[in-house]
Design a protein around this motif. Structure first.
Motif, PDB file in Angstrom:
ATOM      1  N   ASN A  33     -36.824 -25.320  10.981  1.00 11.31           N
ATOM      2  CA  ASN A  33     -37.717 -24.168  11.177  1.00 11.31           C
ATOM      3  C   ASN A  33     -37.575 -23.074  10.119  1.00 11.31           C
ATOM      4  O   ASN A  33     -38.223 -22.027  10.231  1.00 11.31           O
ATOM      5  CB  ASN A  33     -37.541 -23.544  12.571  1.00 11.31           C
ATOM      6  N   ASP A  34     -36.745 -23.288   9.102  1.00 20.93           N
ATOM      7  CA  ASP A  34     -36.639 -22.327   8.004  1.00 20.93           C
ATOM      8  C   ASP A  34     -37.882 -22.447   7.122  1.00 20.93           C
ATOM      9  O   ASP A  34     -38.192 -23.529   6.612  1.00 20.93           O
ATOM     10  CB  ASP A  34     -35.381 -22.598   7.183  1.00 20.93           C
TER      11      ASP A  34
ATOM     12  N   HIS B  81     -40.704 -29.210  17.972  1.00 25.68           N
ATOM     13  CA  HIS B  81     -40.257 -27.963  17.347  1.00 25.68           C
ATOM     14  C   HIS B  81     -41.199 -26.791  17.611  1.00 25.68           C
ATOM     15  O   HIS B  81     -40.823 -25.646  17.358  1.00 25.68           O
ATOM     16  CB  HIS B  81     -40.085 -28.156  15.839  1.00 25.68           C
TER      17      HIS B  81
ATOM     18  N   VAL C 193     -34.361 -20.447  15.145  1.00 33.59           N
ATOM     19  CA  VAL C 193     -33.352 -21.241  14.446  1.00 33.59           C
ATOM     20  C   VAL C 193     -32.069 -21.212  15.270  1.00 33.59           C
ATOM     21  O   VAL C 193     -31.892 -20.378  16.148  1.00 33.59           O
ATOM     22  CB  VAL C 193     -33.089 -20.719  13.022  1.00 33.59           C
TER      23      VAL C 193
ATOM     24  N   ARG D 238     -31.781 -23.639  19.785  1.00 31.14           N
ATOM     25  CA  ARG D 238     -33.097 -23.010  19.831  1.00 31.14           C
ATOM     26  C   ARG D 238     -34.122 -23.602  18.883  1.00 31.14           C
ATOM     27  O   ARG D 238     -35.306 -23.312  18.995  1.00 31.14           O
ATOM     28  CB  ARG D 238     -32.949 -21.505  19.521  1.00 31.14           C
ATOM     29  N   ASP D 239     -33.680 -24.406  17.888  1.00 25.50           N
ATOM     30  CA  ASP D 239     -34.645 -24.888  16.896  1.00 25.50           C
ATOM     31  C   ASP D 239     -35.444 -26.106  17.365  1.00 25.50           C
ATOM     32  O   ASP D 239     -36.375 -26.536  16.692  1.00 25.50           O
ATOM     33  CB  ASP D 239     -33.963 -25.173  15.549  1.00 25.50           C
ATOM     34  N   THR D 240     -35.080 -26.664  18.512  1.00 25.68           N
ATOM     35  CA  THR D 240     -35.766 -27.835  19.050  1.00 25.68           C
ATOM     36  C   THR D 240     -35.942 -27.641  20.547  1.00 25.68           C
ATOM     37  O   THR D 240     -35.165 -26.926  21.175  1.00 25.68           O
ATOM     38  CB  THR D 240     -34.936 -29.114  18.808  1.00 25.68           C
TER      39      THR D 240
ATOM     40  N   ASP E  77     -36.814 -25.911   5.187  1.00 22.52           N
ATOM     41  CA  ASP E  77     -37.097 -27.070   6.035  1.00 22.52           C
ATOM     42  C   ASP E  77     -38.243 -27.869   5.415  1.00 22.52           C
ATOM     43  O   ASP E  77     -39.376 -27.388   5.347  1.00 22.52           O
ATOM     44  CB  ASP E  77     -37.495 -26.609   7.437  1.00 22.52           C
TER      45      ASP E  77
ATOM     46  N   ALA F 137     -41.844 -23.554  16.323  1.00 21.21           N
ATOM     47  CA  ALA F 137     -41.052 -23.588  15.078  1.00 21.21           C
ATOM     48  C   ALA F 137     -40.736 -22.189  14.553  1.00 21.21           C
ATOM     49  O   ALA F 137     -40.812 -21.923  13.355  1.00 21.21           O
ATOM     50  CB  ALA F 137     -41.775 -24.416  14.012  1.00 21.21           C
TER      51      ALA F 137
END
Length: 299
Positions: free
Chosen positions: A131-132, A234, A240, A244-246, A136, A237
């Motif tokens: 999610n960056d 995600h 992070v 929390r990112d998924t 990413d 998205a």
């Protein structure tokens, strides 16, 4: 009695973060290890079916209206066995069956046209930077809604150089290692071979046949893969962090048709756990995931 059977008896709110992590890992450990024969058989069977389409379709034995949906299904099914190999789930380097891990990794995604090493290195970057916005390589699937993602993805794939290829190439360039340089060269070679294949068969009078086996299935099948393997688990998205990112999510299509991605949160927590064990692991770990603040949308 197993740890997973007793986790519901705990008042998890009384555990420290470290105690919770130890409990989580002790439960997850029960689902690790072993040879994922299902994924291995899946990889070779799917590839064999896709390869058989070439003589059957080019000879006229199989009509295009039948070949195209079969090839699309082959593309959809081609990625996940390689994904198991990317994480060395079949065998790690130095182990007796590492050769099998690499064979599955290289051969399984052939219908998709994705080279194994490029997929492996960029996928590791996805795990490190999920999610960056800058780092990413899969962030291009980020969209406001499901329909927005579909329209956006089709537009990206119809470009001369698909945006996903550019994102992967940029990620490999950022890595800057010798492995990354070789993977980048292979990614370029795959793209050139694909274009040569399409133009060559079209020149020889088989434009519709190669479109039915390669071009259309990679657009439709690739969209399906990116929708369920990237966008759905995600979305939106924005967050992070490990928990929390998924997200876990419920789909009307069920777990099989979403290729196991309803429980993708388990994969990001324990990447070397075989895909087919994710549902059971999720059920065992669910109270801990809730305590950790994971997003579990309807599941």
């Amino acid at each position: 009695m197993s740890v997973s059977a007793t986790v519901h008896e705990h008042d998890l709110s009384e555990l420290s973060s470290q105690q919770l992590l130890r409990l989580e890992r002790s439960i997850a450990e029960q689902f690790m290890g072993g040879l994922p024969w299902g994924s291995i058989v899946w990889a070779f069977t799917n590839l064999a079916v896709w390869l058989s389409l070439w003589p059957l379709t080019l000879s006229g034995a199989l009509p295009l209206w039948a070949a195209a949906p079969i090839a699309t299904l082959n593309v959809i099914l081609s990625y996940l066995p390689s994904h198991e190999a990317q994480h060395r789930i079949i065998a790690r380097e130095g182990e007796r069956l590492f050769w099998l891990n690499e064979v599955v990794g290289h051969l399984s995604p052939v219908p998709l046209g994705l080279p194994y090493q490029a997929a492996r290195l960029t996928h590791y970057e996805h795990h490190k930077h999920a999610n960056d916005l800058e780092l990413d390589p899969d962030i291009n699937t980020r969209s406001d809604s499901a329909w927005h993602m579909v329209v956006k993805d089709i537009g990206m794939q119809l470009r001369t150089v698909p945006k996903t290829n550019i994102a992967y190439a940029n990620a490999l360039e950022r890595l800057g290692t010798e492995d990354a340089r070789r993977a980048g060269a292979t990614l370029l070679a795959y793209a050139l071979v694909t274009n040569a294949l399409l133009f060559g068969f079209a020149w020889a009078g088989y434009a519709l046949e190669v479109a039915a086996i390669v071009w259309l299935p990679r657009i439709v099948g690739g969209l399906y893969i990116r929708f369920f393997l990237s966008w759905a688990p995600h979305h939106p998205a924005l967050a992070v962090g490990r928990y929390r990112d998924t997200r876990g999510f419920r789909s009307r299509l069920g777990n099989i048709l979403t290729m196991g991605m309803q429980y993708h949160v388990i994969h990001h927590l324990y990447p070397r756990m075989p895909l087919m064990r994710h549902p059971a692991a999720f059920r065992a770990l669910r109270p801990i995931l809730v305590a950790r603040g994971c997003r579990l949308d309807g599941i």
